[in-house]
Design an enzyme around this catalytic site. Structure first.
Site: not given
Length: 253
Positions: A90-92, A94, A118
């Site tokens: 998720h975010s970083m 990803a 994500s």
């Protein structure tokens, strides 16, 4: 690096499908506790604990995405034991999951059989302005803008003091990251994004499709950057659906 890299939550079935999870900037392994609880025992969650946070808080953070991915690739090889596994970031996280998968494919000839990304635009779309933050005041403002459960620490000075070293290290890593073209992945991708995410549009998220030769599916959820906080069960169902019968504890026959 001294500490153990992955945390397991709960009890998984023998032969469960392994899902390695990679947290957001400033996040810790516990970011995936609720998701692990929502998934069935047929999915075993191994959540990455980057240096510089929680029980690894005395270790210096890694301020380079490539170096972090190199370290994680080696740890995944050790933890996987030759069994198939998937990635969720998720975010970083990803970007970290993607770069770790690239290294595993390049160096070991294998990698995750599925990659979930994500809350992040495709790295191929170029640098993100939201990654180029200067100073603690901008970092705090970004946490507030993104919302989610993490924003609650803003009201607790002691907690903020604890997470700031990790947050600084992670944003330095993001600021220095530049995507390098190369051989695409060959595993299916599932792209997840909130419809009101302030840092990534659905169109930017969909650009992940060009980074794998396999199929790409895009799932849009109601919510912002941390839609996962409120839609945990829906995300768990999406993961199980994409991982197949084995993730539901069913026979694949």
């Amino acid at each position: 690096m001294r500490g153990a890299w992955f945390r397991r939550f709960g009890t998984a079935d023998a032969g469960a499908r392994r899902l390695f999870c990679f947290p957001h900037a400033g996040g810790a392994a516990s970011a995936y506790l609720r998701l692990s609880q929502a998934l069935p025992p047929a999915v075993e969650v191994l959540s990455a604990q980057y240096p510089g946070r929680q029980d690894r808080r005395l270790e210096p953070g890694v301020e380079d995405i490539g170096v972090l991915a190199d370290l994680l690739a080696e740890q995944v090889r050790r933890e996987s034991g030759g069994r198939p596994y998937a990635f969720f970031g998720h975010s970083m996280g990803a970007v970290v999951a993607y770069e770790t998968a690239r290294r595993l494919r390049r160096k070991a000839g294998s990698g995750p059989f599925h990659l979930f990304v994500s809350g992040r635009s495709a790295p191929s779309t170029g640098p993100r302005r939201s990654d180029q933050l200067l100073g603690d005041a901008q970092l705090r403002a970004e946490i507030r803008r993104l919302g989610g459960t993490g924003s609650r620490v803003l009201d607790d000075p002691e907690l903020m003091e604890m997470i700031m070293p990790a947050l600084r290290a992670d944003y330095r890593a993001l600021a220095g990251y530049a995507w390098e073209p190369g051989q695409p992945l060959d595993c299916p991708l599932t792209v997840l994004v909130g419809d009101a995410d302030p840092v990534v549009t659905v169109e930017e998220a969909a650009a992940w499709e060009g980074l794998s030769t396999a199929s790409t599916a895009v799932r849009v959820f109601t919510g912002g950057h941390f839609y996962l906080d409120d839609r945990t069960q829906d995300v768990a169902e999406a993961i199980v659906s994409r991982l197949g019968a084995g993730a539901r504890g069913e026979s694949a026959a």
